[in-house]
Design a protein around this motif. Sequence first.
Motif, mmCIF file in Angstrom:
data_model
loop_
_atom_site.group_PDB
_atom_site.id
_atom_site.type_symbol
_atom_site.label_atom_id
_atom_site.label_comp_id
_atom_site.label_asym_id
_atom_site.label_seq_id
_atom_site.Cartn_x
_atom_site.Cartn_y
_atom_site.Cartn_z
ATOM 1 N N ASP A 136 0.890 -1.164 0.000
ATOM 2 C CA ASP A 136 0.000 0.000 0.000
ATOM 3 C C ASP A 136 0.924 1.208 0.000
ATOM 4 O OD1 ASP A 136 -1.542 2.236 0.839
ATOM 5 O OD2 ASP A 136 -3.043 0.863 1.665
ATOM 6 N N LEU A 137 0.822 2.016 -1.069
ATOM 7 C CA LEU A 137 1.817 3.065 -1.247
ATOM 8 C C LEU A 137 1.491 4.353 -0.489
ATOM 9 C CD1 LEU A 137 2.768 1.018 -3.286
ATOM 10 C CD2 LEU A 137 3.133 2.837 -4.929
ATOM 11 N N SER A 138 0.462 4.294 0.317
ATOM 12 C CA SER A 138 0.107 5.481 1.116
ATOM 13 C C SER A 138 0.994 5.562 2.349
ATOM 14 C CB SER A 138 -1.357 5.383 1.536
ATOM 15 O OG SER A 138 -1.585 6.144 2.690
ATOM 16 N N HIS A 139 1.540 6.759 2.603
ATOM 17 C CA HIS A 139 2.306 6.957 3.841
ATOM 18 C C HIS A 139 1.504 6.544 5.061
ATOM 19 C CE1 HIS A 139 5.535 9.371 2.192
ATOM 20 N NE2 HIS A 139 4.682 10.181 1.613
ATOM 21 N N PHE A 140 0.238 7.006 5.038
ATOM 22 C CA PHE A 140 -0.513 6.960 6.278
ATOM 23 C C PHE A 140 -0.980 5.545 6.571
ATOM 24 C CE2 PHE A 140 -0.495 10.995 4.174
ATOM 25 C CZ PHE A 140 0.323 11.661 5.073
ATOM 26 N N ASN A 141 -1.377 4.833 5.520
ATOM 27 C CA ASN A 141 -1.707 3.429 5.743
ATOM 28 C C ASN A 141 -0.472 2.656 6.176
ATOM 29 O OD1 ASN A 141 -4.366 3.800 5.134
ATOM 30 N ND2 ASN A 141 -4.194 3.094 3.022
ATOM 31 N N GLY A 155 -10.076 -6.905 13.145
ATOM 32 C CA GLY A 155 -11.357 -7.609 13.229
ATOM 33 C C GLY A 155 -11.268 -9.046 13.694
ATOM 34 N N ARG A 186 2.916 11.935 20.026
ATOM 35 C CA ARG A 186 2.259 10.778 20.618
ATOM 36 C C ARG A 186 2.072 9.720 19.544
ATOM 37 N NH1 ARG A 186 -1.998 10.319 25.285
ATOM 38 N NH2 ARG A 186 -2.517 8.173 24.936
ATOM 39 N N GLU A 191 -0.171 3.556 21.398
ATOM 40 C CA GLU A 191 -1.577 3.717 21.773
ATOM 41 C C GLU A 191 -2.142 2.447 22.404
ATOM 42 O OE1 GLU A 191 -3.774 6.468 21.475
ATOM 43 O OE2 GLU A 191 -1.861 7.487 21.220
ATOM 44 N N ASP A 306 10.653 11.857 2.602
ATOM 45 C CA ASP A 306 9.754 11.662 1.456
ATOM 46 C C ASP A 306 10.299 12.458 0.271
ATOM 47 O OD1 ASP A 306 7.553 10.844 0.020
ATOM 48 O OD2 ASP A 306 6.283 12.473 0.738
ATOM 49 N N HIS A 308 10.595 13.187 -2.978
ATOM 50 C CA HIS A 308 10.091 13.129 -4.348
ATOM 51 C C HIS A 308 10.960 13.963 -5.297
ATOM 52 C CE1 HIS A 308 6.159 11.090 -3.880
ATOM 53 N NE2 HIS A 308 6.192 11.590 -2.668
ATOM 54 N N ARG A 353 10.387 3.944 -5.627
ATOM 55 C CA ARG A 353 10.472 3.382 -6.962
ATOM 56 C C ARG A 353 11.918 3.015 -7.279
ATOM 57 N NH1 ARG A 353 5.569 5.123 -9.411
ATOM 58 N NH2 ARG A 353 4.216 4.886 -7.623
ATOM 59 N N ASP A 363 9.351 8.274 -6.374
ATOM 60 C CA ASP A 363 8.034 8.205 -5.753
ATOM 61 C C ASP A 363 7.927 6.951 -4.887
ATOM 62 O OD1 ASP A 363 7.253 10.609 -6.983
ATOM 63 O OD2 ASP A 363 6.722 9.564 -8.832
ATOM 64 N N HIS A 364 6.757 6.795 -4.305
ATOM 65 C CA HIS A 364 6.569 5.740 -3.309
ATOM 66 C C HIS A 364 6.696 4.328 -3.898
ATOM 67 C CE1 HIS A 364 3.751 8.699 -0.966
ATOM 68 N NE2 HIS A 364 4.913 9.233 -1.268
ATOM 69 N N TRP A 396 8.628 -1.213 -8.273
ATOM 70 C CA TRP A 396 9.203 -1.147 -6.932
ATOM 71 C C TRP A 396 9.457 -2.553 -6.434
ATOM 72 C CZ3 TRP A 396 4.216 0.941 -7.884
ATOM 73 C CH2 TRP A 396 3.144 0.158 -7.477
#
Lengths: 437, 614
Positions: A136-141, A155, A186, A191, A306, A308, A353, A363-364, A396
Amino acid sequence: MCKNNGTRRRASKKGVTRRDVIRYGVASSLGIAALGPLGKGILQEASGAPLPNHKRCVVIYCYGGYDGLNMVVPHGVQAYYDRRPNIAIDSIDTLDIGHTGYGLNPGLQAMKDVHDDPVRGNQLAVFQKVGYPDDDLSHFNSQDFYSWGVRNGFGNLTIPESGWIGRFADAYTTDSLGAVSVGVGRPLDMEGSSVNPLMVDRLTSFEFDEDNEYEANHQLRIDAVQSILAGYSGSGGLDDGAQQALQQAHDLTNQIQMAVDNYTPPAAGQPQYPGSEPGRDLEDIMRMIQAGFDTKIFYTGFGGWDNHSNLINAMGFRIGRLNDALAAFIAHCQALNIWDDMLICIESEFGRRIFENGSFGDDHGHGNVFFAMGGGVNGGYYGPDLTTNEMENNNWLGYDIDFRDIRKEMINDWFGGDGDQILPEPQEINQNLGYLL
Amino acid sequence: MRMDRTDRINPLLYLPLLFALAALPACGGGGGGEPPPAPEPPLSLSYDDGNPVYRTDGSITPNNPTTTGGTPDVYEIQPALPTGLTIDPGTGVIYGAPTTQTPLASYTVTASNVAGSVDAQVNIEIQWVDFKSIAPQQGLTDADIRYFLERTHFGFDQTAYDAINGSALDTYLDTTLAAINDTGTAALETAADGNVDDLAFPEESELAQWWLYCVQESPNPLQEHLALHWHDHFACSTDVLRDQSHYWYFQHMDLIRHNAAGNVRTIAIDVSRDWSMLEYLDGRDSTKSSPNENYGREYLELFFLGVNNGYDQADIVAAAALFSGYRRTFNQALGQDQIIWVPGQHNDDDWTFLGVDFTGVTNPPADIYEQIVDVTLAHKPQGDTIGYCSRWIVRSLLRRYCYENPAQELVDQLAEMLEANNWELTPVIKTMLLSEAFYSNLSRQGFSKTPVEHVMGFVRLTGLEMPLERNNTYGTAGLDTLLRDMGNRVSQPPVVDGWPEGESWYSAQGMVDRANAINELINQRDYQTDNGIDITGLLPSPTATAQEVVTAIAERFQVQLTPEENTTLVDFLNTSDSGSTTEEPWDATNPTHIDSRLRGLLYIIAQHPQHLLR
């Protein structure tokens, strides 16, 4: 005047109780007085932590996704040069790590020194193609997956939604100093823990300033705040979290300031901590180690990876900061004879990449290089060699090492715990890397 | 009728038969009359979410089963599901909208076919949440108005409070939202400009202070609060701008502040070609031959659709290419950077973006940017009447102003309204802030205050200002510096998805920092004297008793004191400033008591857990 004597402190479902803090505070000052700067030994018994050693781990997280192919340069694969005409690193500039076809970024001399140590031997582990299933190329995920230690949600797991260090802290530490984050706000990694790990930004600023004009009034103010906090019964909502953080702040300021006051910096002639963010973070970690805090995992990190655009300069700048901070910290640990109990792990959410973009950046991507070093590390290159085929034809890198296997081995072999308990999600790839002696 | 356990065929007993069937030669075509092969029994069963906690305020996300082995014919559940939830007997999907609070209980789902069956446990809890719609809340009380101000105005605001009581909240919102435009705060902006040495070459800190000044002094705090919301949503930081580019950020601040209740389509187009944004997310480096995906990704993931919400990697690549063509250039005569459109750097290949073909678009960049945005706004899930984008945008607002996980019904009602109003935010914001949902108990659970909300709220609540800038004659770090060190510098979001949320702000360090920032504000007596700032106005009357002062300040800070807390604070006001614990009764006319004790009271109450929420 209602003076707070602590007797009205509610039995918090989270966080340390006042009694724990008093006990811990006493132990801490004894430790320092009796054993000198390291205070090693006493605290372990005093706080009754279940783990049979004093080993520590420092996790350094590089936010943004560093370019693993320029951290550990695969100069033996021509496609690396073909696909990066402007951002590749010449093989002659790389630092040899004893694995044919690969060399460290020339800015990572501190790691090279750990690799070359003539006395201790090679104590640098390099992990190639680290990642998780279904890139998953999203930073946040990606950051969430690393922070949770979970790829596909909670789950079907028997653990509540929580960070991996939070779960570790609950299982293997007894109070809020058992796992500590430094300089990263934090982090999600901490958490969901019921021992409420301390998250501190800068130790020197961790105290309550006085009213300049009415200094005597300060203690009255603080007493009143503490009285309110001690008697506070929350709604079960967010105000409970606020109360706990405030309570922790008031409870820990004395201990933290003792760590600041009693700190011994590196000797003259030794590498000094730079004033950069990682430099100050690692020095704060050293302050807490010297104060005898029974902290097992220190979590820190810094951003800016990051890249780019303008990668060589932008990344080189971060590598310089990382390297100089590491150099000081490693030398300081070795001078204080605590290197044998130290494990440093370096992580980042994804590699990039294989090919450069039009901005002299990239890029990611996914599969990335991780590092571990320390007195217990069995140095070497872990994971597969990169193939010409994948370097030529893929956008990648995929992954061959599940990041959790690195952590599980730390939990199992370094701390004597149960990694499967902390990281229970079934993995596609499971392996025993054997990077710890 | 549900099978008894003893009725089932043990799959292990059945295995030899399966092997026997497998060993039979394949039947030729048309061999009618032979019995169909016996099915395999289902071997395992699990659900997407084995431990769901549902609420009564909307439909649940359907909980899908996964099985291995043979396909089950029928799913049954014991005991019966809570009211409103249903299990589809054919597919096993659990769906519906629960209506009754139900304690955590274990339910056994049995999936079976003629060959056998398998069980799975699902542990379900239903929490009671009264679903509230966007219908206007009737009979707003004084407490409701104070709650509204706390949530949206950086805390209690006397001017706004009087205006609402003088007309009605409905009218107040009409006036206030209409004033959010290009000229509504022109005087404020001119005053803020006056603090900048050279508007053509502002420093990073001057930009942060410019915005902070607006937050502090604005006659329209709702505008500033909304603007900071969109600043968090459309994050763009000055820390990537070169000295000669800094001046771009004025345009960015105008874009965010002036459109805080504006039109989403306008915002989407303008944000995408905003010079600061083109720099921040590398748009100005995205070229014909090498599109840079940074902006294209965040445009979809964070700004307009939501992560993994109706797009894929190919759409990101297409967006990057379609947006390409802007470049940075240095204007020698002005000594400043500029962004220019370079036609040759625009990738005019044929692309498919969100299912729409882009071929032969003329007149870039204007047309292409408008088309990309229009396709984005129109992008809908298959068979749905409401788009991804409107849902994402209203969800963002609801998560700031109502509650963390807004019910789908609520999102859909507002999203529909946004689309029906031609993407104008004003009616949506107004409806939300007047709605049953906004005044529901769920929304009143509160949000954690950011440092900016807490510290700037304190400034606005008390009037206790301090210099914004670091280098000042009063020897203080400056308000901007304090907020920067707390990780909440306006104009410098830490990452492209903005600032942390929720309890992320509650750390021990953060609490120490906030107390110290408040203490700095309390300590600026010289600055405040020089600028005519006087806190006696906080007293409910010039001769107010200690109890009256405590009551008034607690109300102002939206804190409900327990009797014990009240006693603690009254005692504090009655105690000597010298540090002795002897009683020395509070005297509102004694300047020393105002200067020491009243300020001390503000310090204490600013650390009350309830005041950490908005």
